[in-house]
Write a protein that holds these residues in place. Structure first.
Motif, PDB file in Angstrom:
ATOM      1  N   THR A  81       1.205  -0.720   0.003  1.00 14.07           N
ATOM      2  CA  THR A  81      -0.065   0.071   0.569  1.00 14.07           C
ATOM      3  C   THR A  81       0.456   1.569  -0.333  1.00 14.07           C
ATOM      4  N   THR A 106      -4.835   2.546   1.898  1.00 15.58           N
ATOM      5  CA  THR A 106      -4.904   1.219   3.121  1.00 15.58           C
ATOM      6  C   THR A 106      -6.036   1.458   3.415  1.00 15.58           C
ATOM      7  N   LEU A 109      -7.083  -0.959  -0.255  1.00 17.13           N
ATOM      8  CA  LEU A 109      -6.855  -2.101  -0.242  1.00 17.13           C
ATOM      9  C   LEU A 109      -8.147  -3.252   1.096  1.00 17.13           C
TER      10      LEU A 109
END
Length: 124
Positions: A81, A106, A109
């Protein structure tokens, strides 16, 4: 420049590793040792946060490749990330990391992981 390695065991099956500095020949062994020390038998997800990684060399890429191989053997996944532009460029050039494992943030993700888990639940 040194490499700072920040470990976060967010859950029993997820290990997050934030890198700050340069991942090169001098620091790659430190990262490899840190991963080996903190990776548990039930770890299925390894997340590298690259937001503060300013440089990666071939030695660093080898550590990432070894981590991917280790997790693949246990049917786990490695994700990257927040890659800095220079690190993303290295990934693009050497095709070291599949694009499906690199996320801009993040949050991106987390959204991906939510979709994947929802698909598994829907198929049960």
């Amino acid at each position: 420049m040194a490499l700072q390695i920040l470990i976060d065991n967010t859950s029993t099956n997820t290990l997050s590793v934030a890198l700050d500095g340069q991942l090169d020949t001098l620091t790659a062994n430190d990262l490899e040792t840190s991963i080996q020390t903190n990776l548990q038998q039930d770890t299925q997800t390894l997340i590298f946060d690259l937001q503060n990684l300013s440089f990666v060399s071939s030695a660093g890429l080898r550590v990432f490749a070894k981590a991917r191989k280790t997790l693949k053997l246990r049917n786990g996944k490695v994700f990257f990330t927040n890659p800095t532009p220079q690190v993303k460029k290295v990934f693009d050039i050497v095709k070291a990391v599949p694009i499906s494992e690199v996320f801009a943030s993040t949050e991106e993700l987390d959204a991906y992981l939510t979709v994947m888990q929802t698909e598994v639940e829907d198929n049960q």
